[in-house]
Design a protein around this motif. Structure first.
Motif: not given
Length: 173
Positions: A6-34
């Protein structure tokens, strides 16, 4: 996967379920894809921004981390060299950073709004409206992204970031 599609949107997830880590994995994927050269993370509150800083240090991808909140005044460094840089900023300083991005830089940036419901405040709406239009990747994070009794704020969040694209409730957890 949903965000990368989608490239844009909101992740609505419960507190403590990994929003920060998920977003960092997204960043890592975008970096790896250039696909990105810059990351901007906006949040409210020193404690939350300090937590983000610790997570970014653990990511250790070799990118420079610049902070613009509380006693940290490093936005100018990010603006001078946004390539392979991360700006961790309070929303109070976000408008200035977004105004400095060129269209080319904006298209190669991911903007992450933590606790996205706070983005819809009247002050943020007036300061930030339209400033992220050229940013290709926009991600909102929150356990409760909707602003109660504030349709204008909710519309602003959806217009600026997009709709909720993934939900993981406390019941799911």
């Amino acid at each position: 996967e949903k965000f990368l599609e989608k490239e844009c949107g909101v992740l609505e997830t419960a507190t403590g379920t990994g929003k920060t880590r998920t977003s960092l994995r997204i960043c890592k994927s975008l970096i790896n894809e250039g696909l990105i050269d810059s990351i901007i993370i906006a949040a409210h509150g020193t404690d939350l921004l300090d937590q983000w800083n610790q997570e970014l240090l653990a990511l250790n991808n070799g990118w420079l981390i610049h902070r613009q909140y509380e006693t940290h005044k490093e936005r100018d460094y990010f603006e001078q060299t946004p390539k392979e840089s991360i700006l961790l900023t309070s929303r109070y300083f976000l408008a200035g950073a977004l105004k400095e991005l060129t269209e080319v830089q904006a298209r190669r940036t991911i903007l992450i709004h933590d606790e996205v419901h706070r983005l819809g405040s009247p002050e943020n709406v007036s300061k930030l409206k339209g400033l992220s239009k050229n940013i290709k990747y926009k991600l909102g994070l929150s356990a409760t992204p909707e602003r109660e009794y504030d349709d204008d704020g909710n519309v602003f969040i959806e217009n600026e970031i997009g709709p909720t694209i993934f939900e993981f409730t406390i019941e799911d957890a």
